[in-house]
Structure formats: structure tokens, C-alpha cells
Scaffold this motif. Sequence first.
Motif, PDB file in Angstrom:
ATOM      1  N   GLY A 189     -70.131  61.191-111.247  1.00  0.00           N
ATOM      2  CA  GLY A 189     -70.391  60.244-110.179  1.00  0.00           C
ATOM      3  C   GLY A 189     -70.430  58.791-110.596  1.00  0.00           C
ATOM      4  O   GLY A 189     -70.822  57.935-109.794  1.00  0.00           O
ATOM      5  N   GLN A 190     -70.032  58.493-111.824  1.00  0.00           N
ATOM      6  CA  GLN A 190     -70.080  57.115-112.294  1.00  0.00           C
ATOM      7  C   GLN A 190     -68.769  56.751-112.974  1.00  0.00           C
ATOM      8  O   GLN A 190     -68.104  57.625-113.567  1.00  0.00           O
ATOM      9  CB  GLN A 190     -71.240  56.910-113.267  1.00  0.00           C
ATOM     10  N   PRO A 191     -68.372  55.450-112.912  1.00  0.00           N
ATOM     11  CA  PRO A 191     -67.149  55.026-113.619  1.00  0.00           C
ATOM     12  C   PRO A 191     -67.210  55.389-115.095  1.00  0.00           C
ATOM     13  O   PRO A 191     -68.220  55.181-115.763  1.00  0.00           O
ATOM     14  CB  PRO A 191     -67.147  53.504-113.420  1.00  0.00           C
ATOM     15  N   GLU A 192     -66.127  55.954-115.584  1.00  0.00           N
ATOM     16  CA  GLU A 192     -66.052  56.386-116.981  1.00  0.00           C
ATOM     17  C   GLU A 192     -64.618  56.253-117.460  1.00  0.00           C
ATOM     18  O   GLU A 192     -63.679  56.594-116.740  1.00  0.00           O
ATOM     19  CB  GLU A 192     -66.510  57.842-117.104  1.00  0.00           C
ATOM     20  N   GLY A 193     -64.455  55.734-118.672  1.00  0.00           N
ATOM     21  CA  GLY A 193     -63.110  55.524-119.188  1.00  0.00           C
ATOM     22  C   GLY A 193     -62.546  54.217-118.681  1.00  0.00           C
ATOM     23  O   GLY A 193     -63.272  53.246-118.466  1.00  0.00           O
ATOM     24  N   TYR A 194     -61.254  54.224-118.418  1.00  0.00           N
ATOM     25  CA  TYR A 194     -60.616  52.984-117.961  1.00  0.00           C
ATOM     26  C   TYR A 194     -60.641  52.904-116.440  1.00  0.00           C
ATOM     27  O   TYR A 194     -60.373  53.879-115.735  1.00  0.00           O
ATOM     28  CB  TYR A 194     -59.165  52.905-118.436  1.00  0.00           C
ATOM     29  N   GLY A 195     -60.976  51.691-115.938  1.00  0.00           N
ATOM     30  CA  GLY A 195     -60.967  51.496-114.503  1.00  0.00           C
ATOM     31  C   GLY A 195     -60.849  50.030-114.150  1.00  0.00           C
ATOM     32  O   GLY A 195     -61.127  49.148-114.971  1.00  0.00           O
ATOM     33  N   VAL A 196     -60.432  49.782-112.905  1.00  0.00           N
ATOM     34  CA  VAL A 196     -60.217  48.418-112.430  1.00  0.00           C
ATOM     35  C   VAL A 196     -61.004  48.215-111.146  1.00  0.00           C
ATOM     36  O   VAL A 196     -60.883  49.003-110.201  1.00  0.00           O
ATOM     37  CB  VAL A 196     -58.723  48.137-112.182  1.00  0.00           C
ATOM     38  N   LEU A 197     -61.811  47.161-111.108  1.00  0.00           N
ATOM     39  CA  LEU A 197     -62.539  46.777-109.915  1.00  0.00           C
ATOM     40  C   LEU A 197     -61.952  45.472-109.396  1.00  0.00           C
ATOM     41  O   LEU A 197     -61.841  44.488-110.137  1.00  0.00           O
ATOM     42  CB  LEU A 197     -64.023  46.591-110.223  1.00  0.00           C
ATOM     43  N   THR A 198     -61.573  45.450-108.131  1.00  0.00           N
ATOM     44  CA  THR A 198     -60.992  44.255-107.524  1.00  0.00           C
ATOM     45  C   THR A 198     -61.806  43.849-106.302  1.00  0.00           C
ATOM     46  O   THR A 198     -62.508  44.657-105.705  1.00  0.00           O
ATOM     47  CB  THR A 198     -59.531  44.475-107.110  1.00  0.00           C
TER      48      THR A 198
END
Length: 399
Positions: free
Chosen positions: A44-53
Motif C-alpha cells: 500500500g505504499q510507494p516502493e521502488g521507482y515512481g513518478v509523482l506529478t
Amino acid sequence: MKRLHFLFIMFLAVLASACSGGSHDVSADLRKGSYRYRGGVLNGQPEGYGVLTCGDSVVYSGQWKGGRRCGYGTSTDSLGRTVTALWRADTIVRGAVADSSGVYRGELDSASIASGHGLWHGADGGWYEGAWRGGVPDGFGCGLTAGGKVQVGEWRAGRYRGERMTYTDERIYGIDISRYQHGRGRKRYSINWRKLRITHLGDISRKKVSGRVDYPVSFVYIKSTEGASVRNPYYLSDYRAARRYGIPVGAYHFFSPTSTPSRQASYFLRHSRFAKGDLPPVLDVEPTPSQVRKMGGAQAMLSRVRTWLKAVHRATGTRPVLYVSQQFVNKYLPLAPDLARDYKVWIARYGEYRPDVRLAIWQLCPDGRVSGIVGEVDINVFNGYHDDFSRFLRDETVK
């Protein structure tokens, strides 16, 4: 920036709620208002590579762990600058910030502002490495201006202050004297040249002193003349005494705004001594603003200074030293790059930071104390240590 951070946290909370149904890795593409997250999710949480815009702007792209930015990533700060940084637990450890003025690499605070140790490469070719606070150099550092000037020392709020000096018995100290060291009014005093020792560096400015102040007088400058009609009646006897006791000695002339520089140079040369090994002659220039105006302005005044320096140089074979204040350096030397380039400076500056000029001697105070002399004495420090002073005596003195 604070509002953006709050909205960012709220979006992550929504994201965690939306993804709480499973503990396995998923690839999420979620939206909340103008925010959008695309990337890995775990538990349920961001993990690894991610992009927030946010709209068309990238808030953060990089590595995540447990819902927090952790690892290397790129973001855009509140000033629109690109920040590439190493993050731990949603906090920047260090990174690189780029804008049109240059690139900063080093420690950053929570707002992506330079704070701590960092290196700046300016688009104009200058650079600085050292301590930062609030996005500007603040503390000790070293750098190079766009014009090629090396700066090593202390910065305060983005302004270079100079090297903060520590006074020890390893430095080279000297004095400058005139008729005032022999009394004022009806009182008359002699100088006991056998007992000369510097015992106090004055109280007019703050200084960092290591150890006891008990320094030998390693050089002495004596006022010889002023203008084209004033002589120091004690010059010759003090000059002979300094020579007799083996103290390197030189003569200085106090520049007058009312007589021609050629007459002043002739007067100084006629009434001063220039034996082999003597210190280079000095021109003491301390004009008031009204005197500069009466001479025809700054350039006219500087032209007179050049005339005196060149005349004395020709006559003695030794390049003179220019004695000026910090105010003179700031206001007039930029108008005369040839003087700043060709002549060493003896500066009167009563502070804790070493002056940023082509420095030969620094006058530390007008209120020092010297055993063997009654009353206050100007105390000076040579710009360098014993090896530097030996080279100065070899290369810059009268031949």
C-alpha cells in the motif's frame, strides 16, 4: 512549498488507502485532483521507482521505500530549479541544484536550499567550495571569482570577508612611527631601541591571539616627509638607530593634495635615506572626499599618485608600496587597475579578517603597545611567514 508538501502527504495517504488491499508488488497509476502517481507499490505504499506529478510538473521522480523518497531522485523546488539528490526517509541528504546561474553540488536543507558543505560552479566561470547557509556561502571556504581572483577565508551571508587571522609568535610584526612617538606638546620622549618588544595588539578591533603577545619588532617604517615642506625632525636619528640595531627600516611620505606630486617626490627623495637593504619607500595616501574633489576628482588624484610612485621608483630603483585605507581600496583602486596590479599595498584596516588586496603589510591597529616606546603605536603584520619575509627582503628592498 509548505502547501505543496501538505498536499503531497495527503495524496500519499490516499494512495496508501487505495493500495492497502494487498501486500504484493503492483504497478500503480493513481490520481487525486491535479496529482498523479505512477510507479511501484508495496503493502500500500510507494516502493521502488515512481513518478509523482502535479499537473504538467514533476514533483519527484526516483526511488521510494515504505512510502517515502529514499535513494536517488529528481525534483523541482519552489523556485523552479531542478534538484537531483540522495534522499533518506523523505529527507534530502545531498544533491545537485541547477539553474541559469550555475550548478550547486552538496548538502541541502528540507527546502532544497544549499546548507552545509557544497561546491558551486558558476555559469560565469567562478566557483566556490566550502560552508553554506540559506543558499549562500557562509563560513570558511575557498573560491575563484569570474575575474580569476583566488579567495580563501571566511564568508558571511554570501559576502567574502577574508582570511580570519590568528596571531601567534610565528608571524612577522613591525611598527610605524613618526614624531608622535617622541611626545606631544611640551613633553619629549626618546625611544629605547634595546627594549623594543610588541606587547599589545590594541583594543580598537577584535583579534584572535594564540599565546602571549611578546613579539620582536621585525621591521619599522618611519615618517620622513609630508607634502613639499613638512619634515619629521626625528626621522634621521630613528633611521640610524634602526640600522644600528639591525632592524629593517624604510621611509614613508604623507601625500598632500595641495602640492604637485613631482615636488613632493623630490622633497621626499632629498630628505630620506635609501641604503642597501632598506625597505621599499611608501606613499601614504589618505585624501578626504573634499580633497579629492579639489584635486579634480578621483582620476586626477590617481594620476598624481602615479606620478609620485614612478618618480620615486626611477630614483631609488625600488618599486614603492602604496599605503591606503580599506575605503580607498573599495572606492578608488577599481578605477586604477594598473596601480592594483603593479604596486603592493600596505593597508590600514582594523578588523579580524585579512584584507583581499595585493597585500604586503597590514596595519592592525593604531593603539598597540611596544616596550621601549611611550604611548600608543601603530602595529603591523607582514603578509606571510619567515620564508616569505626573507624573500621580500631579498627581492623588494633597496639594492
